[in-house]
Design a protein around this motif. Structure first.
Motif, PDB file in Angstrom:
ATOM      1  N   ASP A  69      35.662  35.999  44.801  1.00  0.00           N
ATOM      2  CA  ASP A  69      35.450  35.949  46.252  1.00  0.00           C
ATOM      3  C   ASP A  69      36.536  36.754  46.957  1.00  0.00           C
ATOM      4  N   PRO A  70      36.238  37.293  48.150  1.00  0.00           N
ATOM      5  CA  PRO A  70      37.215  38.122  48.866  1.00  0.00           C
ATOM      6  C   PRO A  70      38.269  37.276  49.576  1.00  0.00           C
ATOM      7  N   ILE A  71      39.203  36.749  48.778  1.00  0.00           N
ATOM      8  CA  ILE A  71      40.257  35.884  49.325  1.00  0.00           C
ATOM      9  C   ILE A  71      41.654  36.350  48.920  1.00  0.00           C
ATOM     10  N   TYR A  72      41.743  37.467  48.205  1.00  0.00           N
ATOM     11  CA  TYR A  72      43.026  37.897  47.643  1.00  0.00           C
ATOM     12  C   TYR A  72      43.693  38.928  48.556  1.00  0.00           C
ATOM     13  N   ARG A  73      44.927  38.647  48.924  1.00  0.00           N
ATOM     14  CA  ARG A  73      45.629  39.508  49.884  1.00  0.00           C
ATOM     15  C   ARG A  73      46.016  40.848  49.290  1.00  0.00           C
ATOM     16  N   THR A  74      46.270  40.882  48.005  1.00  0.00           N
ATOM     17  CA  THR A  74      46.700  42.116  47.344  1.00  0.00           C
ATOM     18  C   THR A  74      45.911  42.307  46.060  1.00  0.00           C
ATOM     19  N   LEU A  75      45.935  43.536  45.555  1.00  0.00           N
ATOM     20  CA  LEU A  75      45.278  43.801  44.280  1.00  0.00           C
ATOM     21  C   LEU A  75      45.985  43.090  43.133  1.00  0.00           C
ATOM     22  N   ARG A  76      47.284  42.909  43.257  1.00  0.00           N
ATOM     23  CA  ARG A  76      48.011  42.173  42.224  1.00  0.00           C
ATOM     24  C   ARG A  76      47.516  40.721  42.151  1.00  0.00           C
ATOM     25  N   GLU A  77      47.340  40.087  43.308  1.00  0.00           N
ATOM     26  CA  GLU A  77      46.802  38.731  43.326  1.00  0.00           C
ATOM     27  C   GLU A  77      45.432  38.684  42.655  1.00  0.00           C
ATOM     28  N   LEU A  78      44.608  39.659  42.988  1.00  0.00           N
ATOM     29  CA  LEU A  78      43.264  39.710  42.412  1.00  0.00           C
ATOM     30  C   LEU A  78      43.338  39.867  40.893  1.00  0.00           C
ATOM     31  N   LEU A 122      45.766  39.075  38.897  1.00  0.00           N
ATOM     32  CA  LEU A 122      46.321  37.871  38.285  1.00  0.00           C
ATOM     33  C   LEU A 122      45.288  36.739  38.187  1.00  0.00           C
ATOM     34  N   SER A 123      44.257  36.782  39.024  1.00  0.00           N
ATOM     35  CA  SER A 123      43.239  35.738  38.953  1.00  0.00           C
ATOM     36  C   SER A 123      42.472  35.783  37.635  1.00  0.00           C
ATOM     37  N   TYR A 124      42.564  36.903  36.932  1.00  0.00           N
ATOM     38  CA  TYR A 124      41.913  37.041  35.636  1.00  0.00           C
ATOM     39  C   TYR A 124      42.852  36.693  34.482  1.00  0.00           C
ATOM     40  N   PHE A 125      44.107  36.388  34.755  1.00  0.00           N
ATOM     41  CA  PHE A 125      45.109  36.349  33.691  1.00  0.00           C
ATOM     42  C   PHE A 125      44.887  35.242  32.666  1.00  0.00           C
ATOM     43  N   HIS A 126      44.720  33.996  33.114  1.00  0.00           N
ATOM     44  CA  HIS A 126      44.709  32.877  32.165  1.00  0.00           C
ATOM     45  C   HIS A 126      43.561  32.969  31.169  1.00  0.00           C
ATOM     46  N   GLU A 127      42.384  33.350  31.634  1.00  0.00           N
ATOM     47  CA  GLU A 127      41.211  33.367  30.770  1.00  0.00           C
ATOM     48  C   GLU A 127      41.074  34.667  29.986  1.00  0.00           C
ATOM     49  N   TYR A 128      41.877  35.674  30.325  1.00  0.00           N
ATOM     50  CA  TYR A 128      41.794  36.964  29.633  1.00  0.00           C
ATOM     51  C   TYR A 128      42.548  36.820  28.313  1.00  0.00           C
ATOM     52  N   SER A 129      41.817  36.567  27.229  1.00  0.00           N
ATOM     53  CA  SER A 129      42.481  36.273  25.957  1.00  0.00           C
ATOM     54  C   SER A 129      41.662  36.814  24.793  1.00  0.00           C
ATOM     55  N   ASN A 130      42.336  36.948  23.661  1.00  0.00           N
ATOM     56  CA  ASN A 130      41.634  37.395  22.463  1.00  0.00           C
ATOM     57  C   ASN A 130      41.091  36.189  21.693  1.00  0.00           C
ATOM     58  N   ARG A 131      40.506  36.443  20.548  1.00  0.00           N
ATOM     59  CA  ARG A 131      39.837  35.372  19.810  1.00  0.00           C
ATOM     60  C   ARG A 131      40.816  34.337  19.281  1.00  0.00           C
ATOM     61  N   ARG A 132      42.070  34.712  19.143  1.00  0.00           N
ATOM     62  CA  ARG A 132      43.073  33.762  18.641  1.00  0.00           C
ATOM     63  C   ARG A 132      43.718  32.960  19.767  1.00  0.00           C
ATOM     64  N   GLY A 133      43.276  33.211  20.997  1.00  0.00           N
ATOM     65  CA  GLY A 133      43.779  32.447  22.129  1.00  0.00           C
ATOM     66  C   GLY A 133      45.017  33.020  22.792  1.00  0.00           C
ATOM     67  N   HIS A 134      45.460  34.211  22.374  1.00  0.00           N
ATOM     68  CA  HIS A 134      46.600  34.838  23.026  1.00  0.00           C
ATOM     69  C   HIS A 134      46.161  35.460  24.355  1.00  0.00           C
ATOM     70  N   LYS A 135      46.906  35.208  25.404  1.00  0.00           N
ATOM     71  CA  LYS A 135      46.609  35.805  26.715  1.00  0.00           C
ATOM     72  C   LYS A 135      47.052  37.266  26.685  1.00  0.00           C
ATOM     73  N   THR A 136      46.135  38.172  27.002  1.00  0.00           N
ATOM     74  CA  THR A 136      46.359  39.580  26.687  1.00  0.00           C
ATOM     75  C   THR A 136      46.418  40.521  27.887  1.00  0.00           C
ATOM     76  N   LEU A 137      46.059  40.069  29.081  1.00  0.00           N
ATOM     77  CA  LEU A 137      46.078  40.956  30.240  1.00  0.00           C
ATOM     78  C   LEU A 137      47.509  41.380  30.549  1.00  0.00           C
ATOM     79  N   ARG A 138      47.727  42.682  30.775  1.00  0.00           N
ATOM     80  CA  ARG A 138      49.081  43.172  30.967  1.00  0.00           C
ATOM     81  C   ARG A 138      49.275  43.998  32.241  1.00  0.00           C
TER      82      ARG A 138
END
Length: 241
Positions: free
Chosen positions: A143-152, A154-170
């Motif tokens: 939804d359009p609620i993020y003030r910056t592109l960085r905030e947007l 980061l909203s993908y960070f926790h669920e962005y992971s590989n099959r072993r469960g490591h969080k991979t977004l950088r």
């Protein structure tokens, strides 16, 4: 996204690929700007809100790339009725452009153990949102609620992971306006749009976490990893010859 990006290395400022950029085209994309046939254009013209674009992308089966890696153009997505992330992002960008919004896409890059992702950006009341094609639940519409592109991003960070469960977004890129390249490269191309893919991968990226923070990341737990395996369009079973 296509597996070709998994082992892509970032070039430094001096070694970055050089791409020709065109002057920005008109605000509203007519059929002759995009090179689309009337029926193709009419499909996108009906998608006059980000929510409608997202619903349209959700209804298109995921591109499992059964015959090999692809970056299908907008025309080929409409013809073949399949898409993965960058392919869906280009469709969304074309639909936004038809309705007078800039066709902006953003590249999310990750650890080498995972796959990058591409989203389409839009703004409402000064806040950013995103349209996203994915086969799982977490990396979808924002939804359009993020003030910056960085905030947007980061909203993908926790669920962005590989099959072993490591969080991979950088990292995340600068927005790229697809009006800067000829539509024949990404809207009507009959062959895979690898040049568009390479343009996005070569954009300047901004880190989301430090090396120290990376060492502190916890793996997603067993329940989260199980939930992440839920997909909308399962890979078809192999057909015996």
């Amino acid at each position: 996204m296509a597996a070709r990006t998994r082992n892509a290395k970032k070039a430094g400022p001096e070694g970055a690929p050089s791409f020709e950029l065109r002057p920005l085209r008109p605000r509203f994309a007519r059929p002759d700007h995009l090179g689309l046939r009337a029926a193709e254009y009419a499909i996108l013209a009906r998608l006059d809100t980000p929510a409608k674009i997202q619903a349209f992308l959700n209804a298109i089966p995921i591109n499992h790339e059964i015959g090999g890696e692809t970056v299908l153009s907008v025309r080929e997505v409409l013809r073949q009725r399949r898409a993965h992330c960058i392919e869906g992002a280009m469709v969304a960008a074309a639909a936004l452009w038809i309705h007078g919004e800039p066709p902006l896409v953003l590249h999310l890059d990750c650890d080498i153990s995972d796959y990058p992702h591409v989203i389409t950006l839009f703004r409402r009341s000064g806040a950013w949102g995103a349209i996203s094609k994915t086969n799982g639940a977490p990396l979808r519409y924002r939804d359009p609620i993020y003030r910056t592109l960085r905030e947007l991003a980061l909203s993908y960070f926790h669920e962005y992971s590989n099959r072993r469960g490591h969080k991979t977004l950088r990292s995340y890129s600068l927005p790229f306006d697809l009006r800067r390249i000829d539509p024949s490269e990404w809207v009507t191309a009959s062959k895979s749009c690898w040049s568009t893919h390479d343009r996005l991968a070569a954009l300047r990226h901004y880190p989301l976490i430090s090396k120290r923070q990376e060492r502190l990341l916890a793996k997603r737990d067993k329940f989260e990893r199980k939930a992440s395996r839920l997909v909308e369009y399962p890979r078809p079973a192999k057909v015996e010859a």
